[in-house]
Motif scaffolding. Sequence first.
Motif, PDB file in Angstrom:
ATOM      1  N   LEU A  43      10.590   5.363   0.641  1.00  0.00           N
ATOM      2  CA  LEU A  43      10.502   4.863   1.885  1.00  0.00           C
ATOM      3  C   LEU A  43       9.006   4.925   2.578  1.00  0.00           C
ATOM      4  CD1 LEU A  43      11.820   3.604   4.490  1.00  0.00           C
ATOM      5  CD2 LEU A  43      12.569   6.097   5.018  1.00  0.00           C
ATOM      6  N   PHE A  44       8.342   5.918   2.260  1.00  0.00           N
ATOM      7  CA  PHE A  44       6.928   6.058   2.839  1.00  0.00           C
ATOM      8  C   PHE A  44       6.108   5.238   2.172  1.00  0.00           C
ATOM      9  CE2 PHE A  44       3.187   8.600   2.860  1.00  0.00           C
ATOM     10  CZ  PHE A  44       2.597   8.603   4.524  1.00  0.00           C
ATOM     11  N   GLY A  45       6.258   4.898   0.731  1.00  0.00           N
ATOM     12  CA  GLY A  45       5.452   3.886   0.008  1.00  0.00           C
ATOM     13  C   GLY A  45       5.626   2.590   0.697  1.00  0.00           C
ATOM     14  N   PHE A  46       6.822   1.994   0.819  1.00  0.00           N
ATOM     15  CA  PHE A  46       6.964   0.888   1.539  1.00  0.00           C
ATOM     16  C   PHE A  46       6.426   0.673   2.772  1.00  0.00           C
ATOM     17  CE2 PHE A  46      10.533   0.314  -1.648  1.00  0.00           C
ATOM     18  CZ  PHE A  46      10.007  -0.716  -2.265  1.00  0.00           C
ATOM     19  N   LEU A  47       6.568   1.821   3.375  1.00  0.00           N
ATOM     20  CA  LEU A  47       5.919   1.767   5.067  1.00  0.00           C
ATOM     21  C   LEU A  47       4.376   1.549   4.928  1.00  0.00           C
ATOM     22  CD1 LEU A  47       8.123   4.457   6.680  1.00  0.00           C
ATOM     23  CD2 LEU A  47       7.922   2.114   7.352  1.00  0.00           C
ATOM     24  N   LEU A  48       3.733   2.217   3.895  1.00  0.00           N
ATOM     25  CA  LEU A  48       2.456   2.200   3.984  1.00  0.00           C
ATOM     26  C   LEU A  48       2.167   0.601   3.596  1.00  0.00           C
ATOM     27  CD1 LEU A  48       1.513   5.307   1.952  1.00  0.00           C
ATOM     28  CD2 LEU A  48       1.245   4.968   4.592  1.00  0.00           C
ATOM     29  N   THR A  49       2.796   0.002   3.118  1.00  0.00           N
ATOM     30  CA  THR A  49       2.254  -1.471   2.631  1.00  0.00           C
ATOM     31  C   THR A  49       2.465  -2.264   3.742  1.00  0.00           C
ATOM     32  OG1 THR A  49       4.412  -2.089   1.713  1.00  0.00           O
ATOM     33  CG2 THR A  49       2.924  -0.954   0.315  1.00  0.00           C
ATOM     34  N   VAL A  50       3.425  -2.010   4.869  1.00  0.00           N
ATOM     35  CA  VAL A  50       3.470  -2.955   5.890  1.00  0.00           C
ATOM     36  C   VAL A  50       2.225  -3.244   6.470  1.00  0.00           C
ATOM     37  CG1 VAL A  50       4.827  -3.080   8.074  1.00  0.00           C
ATOM     38  CG2 VAL A  50       5.919  -2.414   5.953  1.00  0.00           C
ATOM     39  N   VAL A  51       1.624  -2.553   6.978  1.00  0.00           N
ATOM     40  CA  VAL A  51       0.365  -2.839   7.969  1.00  0.00           C
ATOM     41  C   VAL A  51      -0.881  -3.692   7.189  1.00  0.00           C
ATOM     42  CG1 VAL A  51      -1.189  -0.967   6.963  1.00  0.00           C
ATOM     43  CG2 VAL A  51      -1.278  -1.707   9.301  1.00  0.00           C
ATOM     44  N   PHE A  52      -0.611  -3.949   5.788  1.00  0.00           N
ATOM     45  CA  PHE A  52      -1.368  -4.872   4.924  1.00  0.00           C
ATOM     46  C   PHE A  52      -0.607  -6.414   4.655  1.00  0.00           C
ATOM     47  CE2 PHE A  52      -2.566  -0.641   3.523  1.00  0.00           C
ATOM     48  CZ  PHE A  52      -3.883  -0.500   4.046  1.00  0.00           C
ATOM     49  N   THR A  53       0.525  -6.340   5.366  1.00  0.00           N
ATOM     50  CA  THR A  53       0.838  -7.769   5.478  1.00  0.00           C
ATOM     51  C   THR A  53       0.605  -8.869   6.644  1.00  0.00           C
ATOM     52  OG1 THR A  53       2.783  -7.239   6.643  1.00  0.00           O
ATOM     53  CG2 THR A  53       2.891  -6.692   4.217  1.00  0.00           C
ATOM     54  N   MET A 119      14.257   7.243   8.770  1.00  0.00           N
ATOM     55  CA  MET A 119      15.110   6.222   8.222  1.00  0.00           C
ATOM     56  C   MET A 119      15.615   5.485   9.533  1.00  0.00           C
ATOM     57  SD  MET A 119      17.075   7.986   5.269  1.00  0.00           S
ATOM     58  CE  MET A 119      18.455   6.825   5.119  1.00  0.00           C
ATOM     59  N   THR A 120      15.808   6.309  10.747  1.00  0.00           N
ATOM     60  CA  THR A 120      16.445   5.503  11.913  1.00  0.00           C
ATOM     61  C   THR A 120      15.130   4.764  12.444  1.00  0.00           C
ATOM     62  OG1 THR A 120      17.768   7.533  12.241  1.00  0.00           O
ATOM     63  CG2 THR A 120      17.343   6.184  13.974  1.00  0.00           C
ATOM     64  N   CYS A 121      13.959   5.108  12.644  1.00  0.00           N
ATOM     65  CA  CYS A 121      12.981   4.338  13.102  1.00  0.00           C
ATOM     66  C   CYS A 121      12.715   3.008  12.261  1.00  0.00           C
ATOM     67  CB  CYS A 121      11.699   5.209  13.522  1.00  0.00           C
ATOM     68  SG  CYS A 121      11.776   6.316  14.613  1.00  0.00           S
ATOM     69  N   SER A 122      12.719   3.138  10.957  1.00  0.00           N
ATOM     70  CA  SER A 122      12.609   2.191   9.849  1.00  0.00           C
ATOM     71  C   SER A 122      13.626   1.159  10.509  1.00  0.00           C
ATOM     72  CB  SER A 122      12.694   2.526   8.695  1.00  0.00           C
ATOM     73  OG  SER A 122      11.678   3.355   8.320  1.00  0.00           O
ATOM     74  N   LEU A 123      14.950   1.564  10.522  1.00  0.00           N
ATOM     75  CA  LEU A 123      15.777   0.532  10.643  1.00  0.00           C
ATOM     76  C   LEU A 123      15.818  -0.193  12.213  1.00  0.00           C
ATOM     77  CD1 LEU A 123      18.662  -0.381   9.596  1.00  0.00           C
ATOM     78  CD2 LEU A 123      19.845   1.431  10.593  1.00  0.00           C
ATOM     79  N   LEU A 124      15.337   0.598  13.073  1.00  0.00           N
ATOM     80  CA  LEU A 124      15.172   0.036  14.402  1.00  0.00           C
ATOM     81  C   LEU A 124      13.935  -1.065  14.215  1.00  0.00           C
ATOM     82  CD1 LEU A 124      15.439   0.172  17.375  1.00  0.00           C
ATOM     83  CD2 LEU A 124      13.663   1.752  17.640  1.00  0.00           C
ATOM     84  N   LEU A 125      13.001  -0.814  13.644  1.00  0.00           N
ATOM     85  CA  LEU A 125      11.792  -1.709  13.421  1.00  0.00           C
ATOM     86  C   LEU A 125      12.335  -2.778  12.634  1.00  0.00           C
ATOM     87  CD1 LEU A 125       8.951  -2.268  13.695  1.00  0.00           C
ATOM     88  CD2 LEU A 125       8.334  -1.154  11.652  1.00  0.00           C
ATOM     89  N   ILE A 126      13.031  -2.524  11.592  1.00  0.00           N
ATOM     90  CA  ILE A 126      13.479  -3.963  10.650  1.00  0.00           C
ATOM     91  C   ILE A 126      14.303  -4.541  11.334  1.00  0.00           C
ATOM     92  CG2 ILE A 126      14.687  -4.205   8.668  1.00  0.00           C
ATOM     93  CD1 ILE A 126      13.365  -1.890   7.262  1.00  0.00           C
ATOM     94  N   LEU A 127      15.256  -4.279  12.230  1.00  0.00           N
ATOM     95  CA  LEU A 127      16.408  -4.995  12.854  1.00  0.00           C
ATOM     96  C   LEU A 127      15.698  -5.606  13.934  1.00  0.00           C
ATOM     97  CD1 LEU A 127      19.697  -2.732  12.632  1.00  0.00           C
ATOM     98  CD2 LEU A 127      18.832  -4.873  11.020  1.00  0.00           C
ATOM     99  N   ARG A 128      14.595  -5.094  14.788  1.00  0.00           N
ATOM    100  CA  ARG A 128      14.130  -5.780  15.831  1.00  0.00           C
ATOM    101  C   ARG A 128      13.283  -6.964  15.332  1.00  0.00           C
ATOM    102  NH1 ARG A 128      12.537  -2.782  20.771  1.00  0.00           N
ATOM    103  NH2 ARG A 128      10.443  -3.877  20.485  1.00  0.00           N
ATOM    104  N   VAL A 129      12.532  -6.742  14.178  1.00  0.00           N
ATOM    105  CA  VAL A 129      11.842  -7.916  13.634  1.00  0.00           C
ATOM    106  C   VAL A 129      12.705  -8.956  13.070  1.00  0.00           C
ATOM    107  CG1 VAL A 129      10.108  -8.525  11.976  1.00  0.00           C
ATOM    108  CG2 VAL A 129       9.580  -6.498  13.302  1.00  0.00           C
ATOM    109  N   ALA A 130      13.681  -8.495  12.462  1.00  0.00           N
ATOM    110  CA  ALA A 130      14.535  -9.394  11.740  1.00  0.00           C
ATOM    111  C   ALA A 130      15.561 -10.245  12.903  1.00  0.00           C
ATOM    112  CB  ALA A 130      15.313  -8.933  10.801  1.00  0.00           C
TER     113      ALA A 130
END
Length: 165
Positions: A43-53, A119-130
Motif C-alpha cells: 500500500l505504501f509503495g503504491f501511495l508513493l507513486t501517486v504523486v508522480f502521476t 487504508m481508510t484514508c486511501s479508500l476515502l481519497l480513491i472514492l472521492r477522486v473516482a
Amino acid sequence: MAVTDDNVSRSRGRNETEEERADRMWQELIQEVRVAQMGVQILFGFLLTVVFTPTYRQLTDSDQAIYIVTVMLGAAATGALIGPVSLHRIVSGRRVKPQAVRLASRLTHVGLVLLLATMTCSLLLILRVATHNPYVPWLVSGVLLWYLVCWYALPLWTRHRHTSR
C-alpha cells in the motif's frame, strides 16, 4: 466430570519457562507481523507513486491534503510494523526477550491502528477522486466499521467469551 491431564493443563496453561514462552510468543508475533508488513509495504509503495502521476496535479487541495495525510500514516505504519524486526536484531542475545516481545507487541498494535487509518484514508481519497459523490464518506465509514469488527470486535469478543477467568 473426571479431571484429565488435558483439563489440568488447559486450566494451568502451558508448562513453559518465561524464556520458552517468550520464544513461542516471538515466533507467533513475527508470523503475524509478516502479514501486516506485506500489506502496508505494498500500500505504501503504491501511495508513493501517486504523486508522480499527471492525475495528482489535478487533485483538489482537499484531496492533496488527504493524500499527504495518507502517505504520512503509511510511513508511520511501515515504521511501526518493521520496528519489531529491528528491535529483535538489536537486542538479540542480550537476555531480554520477554521485554522485547512485549515492546514488539505494542509496536505491532500501533502499526495495525496506523494501517487501519492508512487504508481508510486511501479508500476515502480513491472514492472521492473516482466518484465525486457525497455518499463517499458513508461508504468509507461502512468499510471502516467492517475493519473494526474484523480486527477488534470479533477478537475481543472471542477473548472475552473463551478466556477462562
